[in-house]
Design an enzyme around this catalytic site. Structure first.
Site, PDB file in Angstrom:
ATOM      1  N   CYS A  13     -48.573  29.978  18.467  1.00  0.00           N
ATOM      2  CA  CYS A  13     -48.530  29.750  19.989  1.00  0.00           C
ATOM      3  C   CYS A  13     -47.134  29.290  20.265  1.00  0.00           C
ATOM      4  CB  CYS A  13     -49.663  28.396  20.097  1.00  0.00           C
ATOM      5  SG  CYS A  13     -49.236  26.954  19.664  1.00  0.00           S
ATOM      6  N   ASN A  16     -46.607  25.096  18.256  1.00  0.00           N
ATOM      7  CA  ASN A  16     -47.324  25.040  17.005  1.00  0.00           C
ATOM      8  C   ASN A  16     -47.868  23.602  16.535  1.00  0.00           C
ATOM      9  OD1 ASN A  16     -46.674  25.155  13.261  1.00  0.00           O
ATOM     10  ND2 ASN A  16     -48.617  25.808  14.624  1.00  0.00           N
ATOM     11  N   CYS A  18     -50.445  22.539  19.393  1.00  0.00           N
ATOM     12  CA  CYS A  18     -51.670  22.312  20.305  1.00  0.00           C
ATOM     13  C   CYS A  18     -52.637  23.415  19.771  1.00  0.00           C
ATOM     14  CB  CYS A  18     -51.463  22.497  21.726  1.00  0.00           C
ATOM     15  SG  CYS A  18     -50.387  21.134  22.448  1.00  0.00           S
ATOM     16  N   ARG A  19     -52.458  24.840  20.456  1.00  0.00           N
ATOM     17  CA  ARG A  19     -53.362  25.579  20.199  1.00  0.00           C
ATOM     18  C   ARG A  19     -53.302  26.427  18.672  1.00  0.00           C
ATOM     19  NH1 ARG A  19     -50.974  29.141  24.952  1.00  0.00           N
ATOM     20  NH2 ARG A  19     -49.165  28.209  24.084  1.00  0.00           N
ATOM     21  N   SER A  20     -52.231  26.608  18.170  1.00  0.00           N
ATOM     22  CA  SER A  20     -52.488  27.320  16.834  1.00  0.00           C
ATOM     23  C   SER A  20     -52.754  26.447  15.620  1.00  0.00           C
ATOM     24  CB  SER A  20     -51.088  27.944  16.555  1.00  0.00           C
ATOM     25  OG  SER A  20     -49.971  27.313  16.541  1.00  0.00           O
ATOM     26  N   ASP A 168     -52.107  27.424  27.650  1.00  0.00           N
ATOM     27  CA  ASP A 168     -51.446  26.250  26.810  1.00  0.00           C
ATOM     28  C   ASP A 168     -51.686  25.011  27.315  1.00  0.00           C
ATOM     29  OD1 ASP A 168     -47.783  25.576  26.355  1.00  0.00           O
ATOM     30  OD2 ASP A 168     -49.577  24.415  26.075  1.00  0.00           O
TER      31      ASP A 168
HETATM   32  N1  6LJ Z   1     -41.822  25.194  27.940  1.00  0.00           N
HETATM   33  C1  6LJ Z   1     -42.853  24.981  28.614  1.00  0.00           C
HETATM   34  C2  6LJ Z   1     -44.044  25.010  29.302  1.00  0.00           C
HETATM   35  C3  6LJ Z   1     -44.365  25.837  30.412  1.00  0.00           C
HETATM   36  C4  6LJ Z   1     -45.963  25.569  30.997  1.00  0.00           C
HETATM   37  C5  6LJ Z   1     -46.792  24.975  30.252  1.00  0.00           C
HETATM   38  C6  6LJ Z   1     -46.559  24.315  29.104  1.00  0.00           C
HETATM   39  C7  6LJ Z   1     -45.346  24.191  28.316  1.00  0.00           C
HETATM   40  C8  6LJ Z   1     -44.807  23.597  27.260  1.00  0.00           C
HETATM   41  C9  6LJ Z   1     -43.812  22.624  27.221  1.00  0.00           C
HETATM   42  C10 6LJ Z   1     -43.549  21.780  25.931  1.00  0.00           C
HETATM   43  N2  6LJ Z   1     -42.608  21.119  25.831  1.00  0.00           N
HETATM   44  C11 6LJ Z   1     -42.025  20.474  26.826  1.00  0.00           C
HETATM   45  C12 6LJ Z   1     -40.459  21.364  27.001  1.00  0.00           C
HETATM   46  C13 6LJ Z   1     -39.943  21.455  25.898  1.00  0.00           C
HETATM   47  N3  6LJ Z   1     -38.319  21.615  26.104  1.00  0.00           N
HETATM   48  C14 6LJ Z   1     -38.391  22.997  26.710  1.00  0.00           C
HETATM   49  C15 6LJ Z   1     -36.912  23.508  26.860  1.00  0.00           C
HETATM   50  C16 6LJ Z   1     -36.145  23.269  25.523  1.00  0.00           C
HETATM   51  C17 6LJ Z   1     -36.339  22.114  24.795  1.00  0.00           C
HETATM   52  C18 6LJ Z   1     -37.867  21.964  24.524  1.00  0.00           C
HETATM   53  C19 6LJ Z   1     -44.355  22.271  24.982  1.00  0.00           C
HETATM   54  C20 6LJ Z   1     -44.211  21.711  23.581  1.00  0.00           C
HETATM   55  C21 6LJ Z   1     -45.191  21.897  22.506  1.00  0.00           C
HETATM   56  C22 6LJ Z   1     -46.159  22.809  22.744  1.00  0.00           C
HETATM   57  C23 6LJ Z   1     -46.352  23.491  23.947  1.00  0.00           C
HETATM   58  C24 6LJ Z   1     -45.542  23.354  25.015  1.00  0.00           C
HETATM   59  N4  6LJ Z   1     -45.655  23.727  26.030  1.00  0.00           N
END
Ligand code: 6LJ
Length: 196
Positions: A13, A16, A18-20, A168
């Site tokens: 995912c 890595n 949450c889902r996976s 997600d």
């Molecule tokens: N991206 C997106 C996104 C879009 C829609 C729904 C969920 C998410 C989303 C956001 C996350 N971390 C916040 C942003 C991380 N930073 C993004 C820019 C680079 C530096 C890092 C997640 C972290 C772990 C697992 C799933 C995640 N999923």
């Protein structure tokens, strides 16, 4: 006929955490309950570097505990770590042979988020992911690997209820993790049946 060789599946995912890890834990429990876990190499990974080294999300851990599905996570009390003198394998998970050895001694290892590697495309039979962006990221990465053997598919393509995408839950709540869990149970059951 030679003994059937093992099979391998990598759940993927975005982060890595949450889902996976949920899919990995659900599939490992199903394979264990079916008495075939020793025939499988089971792991999970991320398409991104967002959470490398972090344990599974606490909401997912709570969901798995509620359903009695063991999930490997990093112990909170003690910080016991290991390291390397080189950066050769930064971000990779422990070697599968070492993990297998640990497991025969009943020593569970703790999953930490890692990013999918070129080697994964060459060594896993299946790479099962959660949504369209995971799929396009993986196919792009696979194109840069000479002898990629992995079948790259949506885990949701195994869902008898035809919910193709496992969304997600990162910005979601407990019921979103519950939905991820239910989808993983339905899909992993069919995937295991198809490969038994
Ligand atoms: N991206 C997106 C996104 C879009 C829609 C729904 C969920 C998410 C989303 C956001 C996350 N971390 C916040 C942003 C991380 N930073 C993004 C820019 C680079 C530096 C890092 C997640 C972290 C772990 C697992 C799933 C995640 N999923």
């Amino acid at each position: 006929m030679a003994a059937s060789s093992g099979k391998s599946v990598l759940f993927v995912c975005l982060g890595n955490i949450c889902r996976s890890p949920i899919a990995e834990a659900v599939f490992r429990k199903m394979a264990t309950d079916a008495g075939v876990v020793d025939k499988w190499r089971i792991d999970s990974a991320a398409t991104s570097t967002y959470e490398i080294g972090n344990p599974p999300d606490h909401r997912g851990q709570a969901c798995m505990k509620k359903h009695g599905v063991p999930m490997r996570h990093v112990a909170r009390q003690w910080v016991i770590d290991s390291g390397a003198t080189t950066d050769w394998n930064t971000g990779s998970s422990p070697d599968a042979r070492g993990l297998a050895c640990l497991r025969t001694h009943g020593i569970e290892t703790k999953h930490r988020a890692r990013q999918v590697t070129k080697e994964d495309f060459m060594t896993f039979d299946y790479i099962l992911c959660m949504d369209e962006s995971n799929l396009s990221d993986l196919k792009k990465k696979a194109n840069s690997v000479k002898n990629s053997k992995a079948k790259i598919e949506l885990l949701g393509s195994y869902d008898p209820e035809k919910q193709l995408i496992i969304k997600d839950p990162y910005y979601g709540h407990e019921e979103d993790f519950e939905n991820v869990y239910e989808q993983c149970v339905r899909c992993c059951k069919v995937f295991l049946e198809n490969n038994s």
